[in-house]
Write an enzyme that holds these catalytic residues in place. Structure first.
Site, PDB file in Angstrom:
ATOM      1  N   ASN A 203      -3.380   4.687 -32.347  1.00 26.68           N
ATOM      2  CA  ASN A 203      -4.818   4.836 -31.860  1.00 26.68           C
ATOM      3  C   ASN A 203      -5.554   4.397 -33.235  1.00 26.68           C
ATOM      4  OD1 ASN A 203      -4.302   6.368 -29.532  1.00 26.68           O
ATOM      5  ND2 ASN A 203      -4.008   8.220 -30.666  1.00 26.68           N
ATOM      6  N   GLU A 287      -4.825   6.638 -22.595  1.00 25.05           N
ATOM      7  CA  GLU A 287      -5.603   7.745 -23.378  1.00 25.05           C
ATOM      8  C   GLU A 287      -6.985   7.146 -23.781  1.00 25.05           C
ATOM      9  OE1 GLU A 287      -2.154  11.058 -24.248  1.00 25.05           O
ATOM     10  OE2 GLU A 287      -2.781   9.907 -25.974  1.00 25.05           O
ATOM     11  N   ASP A 366       6.046  14.003 -22.389  1.00 24.08           N
ATOM     12  CA  ASP A 366       5.773  13.515 -23.623  1.00 24.08           C
ATOM     13  C   ASP A 366       6.309  14.435 -24.852  1.00 24.08           C
ATOM     14  OD1 ASP A 366       3.929  12.684 -25.844  1.00 24.08           O
ATOM     15  OD2 ASP A 366       2.412  13.763 -25.354  1.00 24.08           O
ATOM     16  N   GLU A 394       5.583  17.478 -33.169  1.00 22.95           N
ATOM     17  CA  GLU A 394       4.336  17.918 -32.569  1.00 22.95           C
ATOM     18  C   GLU A 394       4.376  18.878 -31.596  1.00 22.95           C
ATOM     19  OE1 GLU A 394       2.418  14.584 -30.533  1.00 22.95           O
ATOM     20  OE2 GLU A 394       0.888  15.975 -29.438  1.00 22.95           O
ATOM     21  N   GLU A 519      13.633  26.210 -28.065  1.00 26.01           N
ATOM     22  CA  GLU A 519      13.511  26.040 -26.517  1.00 26.01           C
ATOM     23  C   GLU A 519      13.786  27.422 -25.976  1.00 26.01           C
ATOM     24  OE1 GLU A 519      16.683  23.613 -24.778  1.00 26.01           O
ATOM     25  OE2 GLU A 519      15.782  23.834 -22.646  1.00 26.01           O
TER      26      GLU A 519
HETATM   27  C1  BDP Z   1       0.757  12.347 -27.580  1.00 23.57           C
HETATM   28  C2  BDP Z   1       0.013  12.893 -28.884  1.00 23.57           C
HETATM   29  C3  BDP Z   1      -1.156  11.784 -29.224  1.00 23.57           C
HETATM   30  C4  BDP Z   1      -0.542  10.584 -29.381  1.00 23.57           C
HETATM   31  C5  BDP Z   1      -0.036  10.067 -27.895  1.00 23.57           C
HETATM   32  C6  BDP Z   1       0.582   8.522 -28.086  1.00 23.57           C
HETATM   33  O1  BDP Z   1      -0.551  14.262 -28.652  1.00 23.57           O
HETATM   34  O2  BDP Z   1      -1.546  12.352 -30.405  1.00 23.57           O
HETATM   35  O3  BDP Z   1      -1.762   9.523 -29.666  1.00 23.57           O
HETATM   36  O4  BDP Z   1       0.880  10.974 -27.793  1.00 23.57           O
HETATM   37  O5  BDP Z   1       2.055   8.747 -28.160  1.00 23.57           O
HETATM   38  O6  BDP Z   1       2.079  12.976 -27.715  1.00 23.57           O
HETATM   39  O7  BDP Z   1      -0.019   7.528 -27.971  1.00 23.57           O
END
Ligand code: BDP
Length: 688
Positions: A203, A287, A366, A394, A519
């Site tokens: 980003n 996104e 994700d 994360e 998990e």
């Molecule tokens: C998600 C994250 C976000 C990332 C996005 C990505 O929450 O912060 O920008 O993936 O991989 O897991 O682009």
């Protein structure tokens, strides 16, 4: 002083003490040859002589008799029959460097150098072994849990907790300039075979877009030079709208000649400053990031436009497949976020340039603790692929909770994609680790990428034990035969060289079970999420349930889970090769641990394990907390065997992990107790 991670003084010393070295490549002056010599003299503090016959360790570079393919493979063997004198050889200085670190590792683990002329030879399994930093130029790290960026930011601004908080500081130098730390980091990465790094977040906000042009490019080049000596190519994440933002054009349309000319000029400028630049990493049309779709073009148009000028310099374009509609609401049963990457990219198979690489997250959602493999891997037949893993934790506990993730990643790497035999060649191997280079038309443009987990914390990773994930990621990319156990044993031997057998066994026991424990107390049976929105740490059963992100559990009084079957659900299962599609389509053939990813079932549904879904939820959530209690007791026993700082660091985090696990247990059990009305068979307390 920053922690040495796995290159501890004791481990390095154990291999090199009393040794005299010789680098046998006749005074070559390339960056890696210079680095190799300085590693010996400055890092290992050992004498270097020019006559091989006077040395105990000879690093021979470029010898045809090495019988090793490529520029990265190495061999370590004994000179004659002596266990004392060894030869490390490869075609390039980087290969010899890999051999040097491998020798340190093998000394620490006691594996040593086998007798015989073959010695120990090693070839990397994945061609591209990459670390992606999600670092922002303000010094914060998106999804970072170990302090500020090691590359960017001011030393006095340690207070960014929200990565969206992006103070513009026009005119201020965004670089931290701690070159010593960057050098240590490059060494650590090279020691596990990493050969590519993306410096900034996908980003691309604010001034980060300017990293590819002067004056910031000059500072990037300085960092690139450090990595270059260690055989690591530098990549930059770019903003697709840069022609507008930086170039003053009124469009970023990839088919517009002015846009193409602008990018071509920028790329020429980069290679002028960084001759071995790796290329671009691009998050586009995802996104909210800009991309070619805004102009009615597709991903192939965007990627190939950048790839053309890049190819002139030997660079690559890594295009991310993490593209989905983040404004959906499962309006009808066919809108399913899990389907998005395949729907976007499968139709483009074979249309990307030879130096474009599609970087695909390992799962369709994700980076959850349990997901099936993305169906893109093993079905795309004409597209260069990189599998994206997330080293930063994360969704896996923020480096507060102990989570040694190699068992999970290796499950992915060893998953059989069921790609048909005619695509597999002699080896006949359809597992992810083999299929990625096999099905990539240009295998040198394929491999694994991992999102970095390091920051300015003294121990780099917040939780000391999270270092093992960075170590393990590199080792997994290099050595296709390595196991979660073998990698952990290496890391332990290197990291805690003074710990006794009992302490090592205790740490090993914690780490090897930690991913399963995590998990156990999180979202059950592959359903995923249930985390605090935005933060992604801690429990929130319905945090995302009525939101726009496409991550649902569909729990009601009768049952739960996501129906992704062709028969009655979103039809996602059809994206797999027939054998795997059939396995996931069938309720009886779906593995228990992924049941709720693929099927919506009643709480009384009986798993292969013999338990009902609801009882499984109760049992795993009680077991998760019990395991953490066990870790706390075991960790008490480790005290005194490792450095007190490291011990205290993990002890403190285990207490926080316990709070987290208890909150998950109580909220999940209570929620599903109320929903289902079914009591725990064992009569344990559920706070209902
Ligand atoms: C998600 C994250 C976000 C990332 C996005 C990505 O929450 O912060 O920008 O993936 O991989 O897991 O682009």
């Amino acid at each position: 002083m920053a922690d040495a991670m796995w290159l501890t003084e004791e481990a390095v010393d154990a291999a090199a003490r009393g040794r005299v070295f010789c680098v046998d490549n006749a005074g070559a002056e390339d960056a890696s040859s210079l680095r190799l010599r300085s590693e010996i003299v400055e890092f290992m503090k050992r004498p270097l002589v020019s006559d091989p016959s006077e040395a105990d360790v000879v690093l021979r570079i470029g010898y045809a008799d090495a019988g090793l393919d490529g520029g990265e493979a190495f061999r370590i063997r004994r000179a004659g029959t002596s266990a004392e004198s060894i030869v490390i050889e490869g075609n390039t200085a980087v290969a010899a460097l890999y051999g040097l670190y491998a020798w340190i590792r093998r000394t620490a683990t006691g594996e040593g150098v086998p007798e015989g002329p073959e010695g120990y030879a090693s070839v990397p399994q994945q061609a591209m072994r990459m670390i992606d930093h999600w670092d922002q130029v303000d010094g914060s790290v998106e999804r970072g849990y170990a302090g500020e960026s090691i590359f960017f930011g001011d030393l006095d601004s340690n207070d960014h907790t929200d990565f969206r908080d992006f103070p513009e500081r026009p005119g201020r130098d965004p670089f931290r300039g701690d070159m010593a730390r960057i050098e240590s980091y490059a060494r650590l990465l090279a020691s596990v075979g990493i050969n590519a790094i993306a410096l900034n977040n996908v980003n691309v906000r604010g001034r980060a877009a300017e990293l590819m042009v002067q004056p910031l490019l000059g500072r990037v080049a300085r960092i690139a030079r450090v990595f270059s000596g260690f055989g690591i190519k530098l990549f930059l994440a770019i903003n697709f709208a840069a022609p507008k933002k930086l170039g003053g054009l009124d469009t970023a349309d990839p088919l517009d000649p002015a846009v193409r000319a602008w990018w071509s000029g920028v790329i020429d400028g980069i290679y002028n400053a960084i001759p071995d630049f790796g290329g671009f990493l691009v998050k586009a049309d995802a996104e909210g990031e800009p991309g070619p779709m805004q102009y009615g073009r597709d991903h192939k148009d965007g990627a190939n436009m950048l790839a053309e000028p890049m190819a002139r310099h030997g660079g690559a374009v890594i295009w991310r497949a993490f593209v989905y509609n983040c404004r959906q609401d499962w309006r009808d049963r066919t809108t399913d976020r899990a389907k998005a990457a395949f729907e976007n990219f499968a139709p483009l198979d074979g249309q990307f340039a030879d130096n474009v690489i599609l970087q695909v997250k390992f799962g369709p959602m994700d980076f959850q603790v349990r997901e099936p493999l993305t169906p893109l891997i093993g079905t795309l037949e004409h597209t260069n692929l990189m599998v994206e893993f997330q080293i930063t934790a994360e969704y896996l506990g923020h480096q507060i909770d102990v989570n040694y993730v190699l068992p999970q990643w290796l499950r992915v790497a060893n998953f059989d994609t069921a790609a048909p035999a005619e695509l597999l060649g002699q080896a006949g191997d359809a597992r992810v680790k083999a299929i990625v280079p096999r099905l990539s038309p240009n295998p040198s443009c394929s491999g694994y990428a991992g999102v970095a987990n390091v920051g300015m914390d003294d121990n780099w990773t917040g939780n000391k034990l999270a270092q093992a994930n960075l170590y393990g990621f590199g080792r997994m990319c290099w050595d296709g035969e390595a196991t979660a156990e073998s990698i952990l044993d290496e890391w332990l031997a290197l990291t805690f060289p003074q710990a006794g057998a009992a302490a090592l066994e205790a740490i090993r026991g914690i780490m090897l079970t930690s991913n399963q424990t995590y998990e156990n107390y999180c979202a059950p049976l592959g359903v995923g999420f249930m985390v605090v929105p935005g933060l992604h740490y801690g429990v929130s059963v319905n945090g995302y349930e009525y939101d726009r992100w496409g991550t649902y559990h569909f729990a009601d009084r009768d049952g739960m889970g996501v129906d992704r079957t062709v028969a009655t659900g979103s039809g996602y299962t059809a994206q797999y090769r027939p054998e795997n599609a059939a396995m996931y389509e069938g309720l009886d053939t779906t593995p228990d641990e992924l049941l709720l990813f693929f099927h919506h079932v009643p709480y009384g549904h009986v798993l292969h394990s013999g338990k009902t879904v609801i009882q499984h939820i109760y049992d795993t959530h009680f077991a998760g907390v019990e395991a953490v209690d066990g870790y706390i007791r075991a960790w008490d026993g480790v005290r005194g065997s490792i450095g007190e700082d490291d011990w205290a660091n993990v002890a403190e985090r285990l207490q926080r992990q316990r709070e987290n696990a208890v909150a998950w247990r109580d909220q999940i059990n209570t929620y599903f107790h109320r929903m289902s009305g079914v009591d725990d068979e064992h009569g344990r307390t559920i706070y209902a």
